[in-house]
Write a protein that holds these residues in place. Structure first.
Motif, PDB file in Angstrom:
ATOM      1  N   SER A   1      -9.661   1.990  -7.068  1.00  0.00           N
ATOM      2  CA  SER A   1      -9.453   1.856  -5.630  1.00  0.00           C
ATOM      3  C   SER A   1      -9.842   3.119  -4.881  1.00  0.00           C
ATOM      4  N   GLU A   2     -10.105   2.946  -3.603  1.00  0.00           N
ATOM      5  CA  GLU A   2     -10.447   4.038  -2.717  1.00  0.00           C
ATOM      6  C   GLU A   2      -9.268   5.018  -2.599  1.00  0.00           C
ATOM      7  N   ALA A   3      -9.585   6.221  -2.145  1.00  0.00           N
ATOM      8  CA  ALA A   3      -8.549   7.250  -2.006  1.00  0.00           C
ATOM      9  C   ALA A   3      -7.496   6.851  -0.972  1.00  0.00           C
ATOM     10  N   ASN A   4      -7.915   6.118   0.081  1.00  0.00           N
ATOM     11  CA  ASN A   4      -6.948   5.736   1.121  1.00  0.00           C
ATOM     12  C   ASN A   4      -6.331   4.356   0.862  1.00  0.00           C
ATOM     13  N   ALA A   5      -6.499   3.891  -0.370  1.00  0.00           N
ATOM     14  CA  ALA A   5      -5.901   2.584  -0.693  1.00  0.00           C
ATOM     15  C   ALA A   5      -4.413   2.737  -0.971  1.00  0.00           C
ATOM     16  N   ARG A   6      -3.646   1.722  -0.581  1.00  0.00           N
ATOM     17  CA  ARG A   6      -2.220   1.650  -0.898  1.00  0.00           C
ATOM     18  C   ARG A   6      -1.875   0.213  -1.296  1.00  0.00           C
ATOM     19  N   LEU A   7      -0.771   0.049  -1.981  1.00  0.00           N
ATOM     20  CA  LEU A   7      -0.304  -1.298  -2.291  1.00  0.00           C
ATOM     21  C   LEU A   7       0.729  -1.687  -1.238  1.00  0.00           C
ATOM     22  N   SER A   8       0.439  -2.756  -0.517  1.00  0.00           N
ATOM     23  CA  SER A   8       1.276  -3.062   0.646  1.00  0.00           C
ATOM     24  C   SER A   8       2.682  -3.499   0.256  1.00  0.00           C
ATOM     25  N   CYS A   9       2.895  -3.859  -0.998  1.00  0.00           N
ATOM     26  CA  CYS A   9       4.245  -4.285  -1.393  1.00  0.00           C
ATOM     27  C   CYS A   9       5.197  -3.113  -1.541  1.00  0.00           C
ATOM     28  N   VAL A  10       4.664  -1.912  -1.769  1.00  0.00           N
ATOM     29  CA  VAL A  10       5.555  -0.763  -1.969  1.00  0.00           C
ATOM     30  C   VAL A  10       5.421   0.310  -0.895  1.00  0.00           C
TER      31      VAL A  10
ATOM     32  N   SER B   1       3.749   7.600  -8.707  1.00  0.00           N
ATOM     33  CA  SER B   1       2.699   7.724  -9.729  1.00  0.00           C
ATOM     34  C   SER B   1       2.327   6.349 -10.270  1.00  0.00           C
ATOM     35  N   GLU B   2       3.313   5.418 -10.346  1.00  0.00           N
ATOM     36  CA  GLU B   2       3.004   4.056 -10.799  1.00  0.00           C
ATOM     37  C   GLU B   2       1.989   3.391  -9.878  1.00  0.00           C
ATOM     38  N   GLU B   3       2.225   3.593  -8.551  1.00  0.00           N
ATOM     39  CA  GLU B   3       1.322   2.964  -7.596  1.00  0.00           C
ATOM     40  C   GLU B   3      -0.092   3.518  -7.763  1.00  0.00           C
ATOM     41  N   ARG B   4      -0.185   4.845  -7.882  1.00  0.00           N
ATOM     42  CA  ARG B   4      -1.506   5.477  -7.975  1.00  0.00           C
ATOM     43  C   ARG B   4      -2.205   5.057  -9.270  1.00  0.00           C
ATOM     44  N   GLN B   5      -1.459   4.974 -10.354  1.00  0.00           N
ATOM     45  CA  GLN B   5      -2.060   4.558 -11.622  1.00  0.00           C
ATOM     46  C   GLN B   5      -2.667   3.165 -11.507  1.00  0.00           C
ATOM     47  N   LEU B   6      -1.893   2.242 -10.890  1.00  0.00           N
ATOM     48  CA  LEU B   6      -2.391   0.879 -10.739  1.00  0.00           C
ATOM     49  C   LEU B   6      -3.628   0.865  -9.848  1.00  0.00           C
ATOM     50  N   LEU B   7      -3.567   1.665  -8.768  1.00  0.00           N
ATOM     51  CA  LEU B   7      -4.723   1.727  -7.864  1.00  0.00           C
ATOM     52  C   LEU B   7      -5.937   2.310  -8.588  1.00  0.00           C
ATOM     53  N   ASP B   8      -5.722   3.337  -9.394  1.00  0.00           N
ATOM     54  CA  ASP B   8      -6.836   3.938 -10.142  1.00  0.00           C
ATOM     55  C   ASP B   8      -7.424   2.936 -11.135  1.00  0.00           C
TER      56      ASP B   8
ATOM     57  N   ARG C   1      -3.684  -4.717  -2.217  1.00  0.00           N
ATOM     58  CA  ARG C   1      -4.272  -3.432  -1.844  1.00  0.00           C
ATOM     59  C   ARG C   1      -4.753  -3.460  -0.394  1.00  0.00           C
ATOM     60  N   VAL C   2      -4.368  -2.437   0.345  1.00  0.00           N
ATOM     61  CA  VAL C   2      -4.874  -2.291   1.723  1.00  0.00           C
ATOM     62  C   VAL C   2      -5.377  -0.861   1.911  1.00  0.00           C
ATOM     63  N   LEU C   3      -6.151  -0.663   2.984  1.00  0.00           N
ATOM     64  CA  LEU C   3      -6.703   0.665   3.256  1.00  0.00           C
ATOM     65  C   LEU C   3      -6.027   1.231   4.493  1.00  0.00           C
ATOM     66  N   VAL C   4      -5.652   2.499   4.412  1.00  0.00           N
ATOM     67  CA  VAL C   4      -4.947   3.137   5.518  1.00  0.00           C
ATOM     68  C   VAL C   4      -5.952   3.937   6.336  1.00  0.00           C
ATOM     69  N   GLU C   5      -6.017   3.658   7.640  1.00  0.00           N
ATOM     70  CA  GLU C   5      -6.935   4.387   8.524  1.00  0.00           C
ATOM     71  C   GLU C   5      -6.184   5.542   9.173  1.00  0.00           C
ATOM     72  N   HIS C   6      -6.866   6.680   9.275  1.00  0.00           N
ATOM     73  CA  HIS C   6      -6.207   7.872   9.822  1.00  0.00           C
ATOM     74  C   HIS C   6      -6.759   8.217  11.196  1.00  0.00           C
ATOM     75  N   GLY C   7      -5.975   9.014  11.922  1.00  0.00           N
ATOM     76  CA  GLY C   7      -6.455   9.663  13.138  1.00  0.00           C
ATOM     77  C   GLY C   7      -6.862   8.759  14.275  1.00  0.00           C
ATOM     78  N   ARG C   8      -6.206   7.644  14.431  1.00  0.00           N
ATOM     79  CA  ARG C   8      -6.620   6.721  15.481  1.00  0.00           C
ATOM     80  C   ARG C   8      -5.615   6.596  16.625  1.00  0.00           C
ATOM     81  N   PHE C   9      -4.417   7.148  16.460  1.00  0.00           N
ATOM     82  CA  PHE C   9      -3.349   6.853  17.408  1.00  0.00           C
ATOM     83  C   PHE C   9      -3.168   7.938  18.442  1.00  0.00           C
TER      84      PHE C   9
END
Lengths: 670, 670
Positions: free
Chosen positions: A85-94, A74-81, A49-57
């Motif tokens: 996990s935070e709303a800006n969380a993502r799974l870096s493998c996918v 939806s699989e990714e979001r289910q696993l994160l939920d 799990r990683v966090l995506v930062e917005h609005g910096r570039f």
């Protein structure tokens, strides 16, 4: 031309441009940013799990959104939920890079350098290595005498040592004439098994070294030994870099099956690490790598396949066919290993598809096949290797314990790295817990984060997760104090806030929010208890299967091999029922027995033959095809499955075993 | 920043920037411009002459002088003057780049691709190669059966072929599981000496090839053979690229002695060429290089040292110690040779420091050691290898004939390339000469340069120099017609303009200015005659030495081995006294006997053992330490040294032998 997207990882700040569509995990690997991944991209562990930062570039002069990744499935979001996990969380493998992106890697997702606690034990090994040095004086070349220098050296070896040495390595031959003349027709020769010259040094020049290496799935441990004294002159460990391709063995086998270059990548990674380990060990011992003239490698079968550059895919499914079961001698250079350029490496034999050279080496170290006592030896990992026997007979099996004992498939599981909870105690009256983390001497209730406290009293680490030995103790303590029952369910009738419920599924708050790195409590969940139950049942069933096969009901001694065995408390292991009952004083942890066995084979070449004989002699029992395995397994799910089987733990066993379970059904989450 | 100087070579137009101080010859090598160099930069051959062009460069916007080279030494100018060179000529081995420079490489200085006339002879060889294929069907892997796939293959080889094969190459092991399954548990296996599996192909798949290579100092000849039929499926030759480091063996040994990376460079050059040869041969035969599973290499001792990457310096002086005299089997990959990755190459044995594997291979091809007849075999090069004997005894020697027979140390000498004079006839009455050049069918008096003649009648090549067989014929013809006397001096009393004198030193105009590429006549000089006399005396003395040692005064048969032997006219060779008298019909040229021997050893591995036995059995006679060698040498300087020793040439011998020599002393030049 449009440039490739820029990826920045925080907090390291590493940045690079990568091709559009690159998964974040791959980008991180390429940039040397270590992100945990246990399942190897199969959307099951959620560790990456990683966090995506917005609005910096700033791009094309315009401040743009930095969060450019492929859409979430939806699989990714289910696993994160499920992981809350935070709303800006993502799974870096996918999550794949689509444009510039800034990524925060939270502490619990970072793959940290393991704490390596393997040390070579001091054992007495009779010294008779495969490589030895002899000093010879040659006849000088004379006009009219036509033997080559190699012929002259062969004649001197025959005359002065009565040795018929048929071969010389091409690399050694290249410098032969120079070295002979530099030594004024006297040289010190290194002979491999007395049948090949692998090194020639001018004049008298003693000092040769060998390396014994145990390639674990997680840790690679190397012991550099003086081949003349047997002394360990340097001990070096590195993490197995293949971890980035999958935490456990099966993830790596899957990686090889699913990627054309998977074997090549994992082979290249381990060779690179080994060469660093070799260089570090040589530096530590203040010798040159060219003085390392022999090496012995052990490891489980997948690790040995990958070491040799052999695709381990066949080990991923029945009938688990090995490419080669027997020992091998291979030129180090053919594996691109940087030892003496003419050195061989010896690969120890395996017993079967899932009982590898590490197990054979552990046998060589412990020698149960020489004893009168009947010894049960277990080495716990994702697969547990179990051997049982004495000088008259030996059985072995492997049992699919799963990765729970290594901290994987545990909600808050992590590897044995700083911040991992490794010891747990629960008060049987108040049900309050305390714990100790790796890297911190003090138990959690004595922690002091006050910044005005003296520096040596300040606590350095908060809890980041639970490692293998921690989860064993936690579950055992939960059972001992009666929070969970013998069938593994949480009691809901206890006067404590530590136990919470989500439907019928209880959990125990082991570390409170203020005790953890990320400010979220660390829980032991119902699933964790189940996974430990499954693992311990598999291990116990494997042990029982071999005992049944041998027709015995008890063993004289239990030997716990491997790192896991060194860190678990045997009392808790027995309380949970990891292995059959035994006098506690007869349970020994022997540390890295595989590494010790490799060292023994390095220092005494007859032991290599002995290992080969033992590997063939031992009877391997295929648990998967034995009809009684499922019986034993089901019977061992309870904790402990039969109280009277553990007389040695009588005082520890809870009085709550037969307590009523809550029968009220609660609504399941989602 | 100042750029490195720009160097342009004409007529190829190749250009590159090189570091200031780079010798032009090195710059040319780097840029792939081939310039002749026989002496390897020792300021003796003058073959690397180039012309410096001025005033062609625009630099910093100003037209600047293009002739920026280091200053000319007096030695360089003397050599250039001796060669009657142009004012703007320089020797590229010593002239170093100081700034931008434009260089013209004249035709006679260009190293052209040799005309290769070596072809594998069709011989009957009993086929029993070191590598053979067997087809086996394996038991499939089953759960509960724990041998590895290699163990299963070993069992099948034992059961179906009664073979105990202990080894498998690591590269072969890597693909073993895949190939076995692809073949549905049936495979075709290539076995090396029945003791190592080097290739496993799925199912039934026959077709293996081997390569026999003769590495000559000038030419590398490779014969690609079908190991199942023995058929030569491709013949490939390349120039030995080491020529740029020195034309003859001793120049290359010197290069290795004088340059730290000399061995490495020459080793790398030959390996690169061999890989190209291998790829070309495979392409010609429409096979893949991985189907080439065996190789045999022969060559003189220096060539074999350099092939193996062994510094040949010890061969540069007494006692001429070889690194290894015996045969060797080395993994092709350890030499970076691109055959099948698991293939071995077999290096044939040598006899002594200067009688190498090429001579042993020639013996294997001609088998004098099996004959009743006493056979004298000579292979002429810079060193001539001489063997004498029959089935009862064999002697060998090497004799320092010098490079004259290869066209070096000859004023207008060149290698056997297009434009080289190879045949000479002189009219005994008019003393007018005619000649034939390589690449041109017609004799020189029939040449037609008329541009209005039909294209197929136009002469393509003018004379550029004289090659080895040309100089032999020229000197023999000069002697036959009486232009030179038996002691090698030019007669000054003949009515012809063809003979000119510079002091007492005569020369003969072989090609007139209009017949040559550079418009200068080509002469046979007094020094040329002297060099041929020295060379033939060394060869003859070596032959006589062995005959004396054997106590014989005549031989039954003379065998001329090697390229030189194939192109010289035996009659002229005998007229000059290169070897003892023999019935002309008993003088045979056998072409590249060394290559034939390599092919024999490739196709029959017992012949490798035979070669090793012969190499040990033959008695090598060290000419340098034999007191009678100098005697024989001095006695053989005359042409022919004793008329009555050549009864078979009676009719050819001149009647001018005892003619008076001019006694008038002339002023020596400079």
């Amino acid at each position: 031309m449009e440039q490739n997207p820029l990826v920045i990882f925080m907090p390291s700040g590493r940045r690079a441009r990568v091709a559009t569509g690159t998964p974040l995990l791959d980008a991180a690997r390429e940039m040397g940013v270590e992100i945990e991944s246990i399942c190897g991209g199969k959307l099951t562990c959620g560790k990456c799990r990683v966090l995506v930062e917005h609005g910096r570039f700033e791009k094309h002069g315009i401040l743009s959104d930095g969060g450019h990744l492929s859409a979430e499935s939806s699989e990714e979001r289910q696993l994160l939920d499920r992981k809350k996990s935070e709303a800006n969380a993502r799974l870096s493998c996918v999550a794949c890079v689509t444009d510039d992106v800034l990524i925060e890697v939270p502490p619990e997702s970072r793959a940290q350098k393991q704490i390596i606690r393997k040390h070579a034990t001091d054992r007495v090994i009779e010294l008779d290595p495969a490589v030895r040095q002899v000093y010879v004086e040659l006849e000088s070349a004379e006009l009219g005498e036509h033997r080559g220098d190699w012929g002259r050296l062969q004649a001197a070896l025959k005359e002065q040592w009565n040795l018929d040495v048929p071969h010389i390595d091409i690399n050694t031959l290249r410098d032969l004439q120079k070295n002979i003349r530099k030594g004024k027709w006297a040289v010190t020769v290194s002979l491999w098994h007395d049948r090949e010259v692998i090194e020639v040094r001018p004049a008298y020049d003693e000092g040769i070294y060998g390396l014994a290496v145990d390639i674990g799935s997680t840790t690679v441990a190397g012991y550099l030994c003086n081949l003349q004294t047997g002394e360990v002159v340097a001990t070096e460990s590195v993490m197995n870099p293949q971890i980035t391709y999958g935490e456990d063995l099966m993830s790596r086998v899957s990686y090889a099956m699913m990627h054309d270059d998977g074997t090549k990548k994992m082979h290249g990674a381990i060779i690179k690490s080994l060469n660093r380990l070799i260089a570090d060990a040589a530096r530590q011992a203040e010798i040159s790598v060219s003085q390392i003239v022999d090496a012995v490698f052990v490891g489980n079968t997948t690790m040995i396949h990958l070491l040799l550059g052999i695709d381990p895919s066949e080990l991923g499914g029945a009938p688990f066919a090995l490419a080669n079961r027997d020992s091998m001698d291979i030129k180090a250079r053919d594996l691109k290993l940087k030892l003496n350029p003419a050195a061989y490496v010896h690969i120890m034999p395996a017993e079967a598809g899932h009982v590898g050279a590490d197990n054979v080496a552990a046998l060589l170290a412990e020698e149960p096949y020489q004893q009168d006592e009947t010894i049960l030896m277990v080495d716990v990992g994702t697969n547990a290797e179990i051997t049982l026997g004495n000088q008259a007979w030996m059985l072995s099996a492997s049992s699919p314990t799963g990765p729970a004992f290594e901290g994987a498939q545990i909600a808050y599981g992590m590897r044995a790295a700083p911040g991992a909870i490794e010891r747990v105690r629960i008060d049987p009256t108040t049900f309050e817990g305390k714990f100790r983390v790796i890297g911190e001497e003090k138990w959690s209730q004595e922690w002091n984060f006050a910044t005005d406290a003296p520096l040596d009293e300040q606590t350095q680490h908060r809890a980041a997760g639970i490692c293998g030995s921690g989860i064993i103790e936690a579950v055992a303590e939960l059972f001992r104090v009666g929070i969970i029952t013998g069938d593994g369910r949480f009691r809901d009738d206890l006067p404590t806030d530590r136990v919470t419920f989500d439907g019928p599924r209880g959990s125990y708050v082991l570390a409170t929010a203020e005790q953890t790195t990320n400010g979220e409590p660390i829980l032991v969940t119902q699933d964790d208890v189940r996974n430990i139950q499954l693992g311990k049942a598999a291990l116990y069933a494997g042990c029982k299967l071999l005992m049944n096969r041998a027709g015995i009901t008890s063993v004289d001694r239990v030997v716990l091999a491997g790192a896991f065995g060194s860190y678990i408390d045997p009392q808790y292991a027995m309380l949970l029922g990891l292995f059959p009952d035994c006098e506690l004083s007869c349970v020994n942890a022997v540390g890295n027995a595989a590494g010790d066995g490799a060292r023994i084979a390095l220092l005494n070449h007859h032991k290599r033959d002995e290992a080969q004989r033992v590997a063939h002699w031992i009877t391997y029992v295929e648990t998967a095809v034995d009809p009684s395995f499922q019986d034993e397994f089901v019977g061992a799910i309870h904790i402990p499955h039969k109280t009277d089987e553990f007389p040695h733990l009588k005082g520890l066993l809870p009085d709550v075993e037969s307590a009523e379970l809550p029968t009220r059904r609660r609504r399941r989450r989602r």
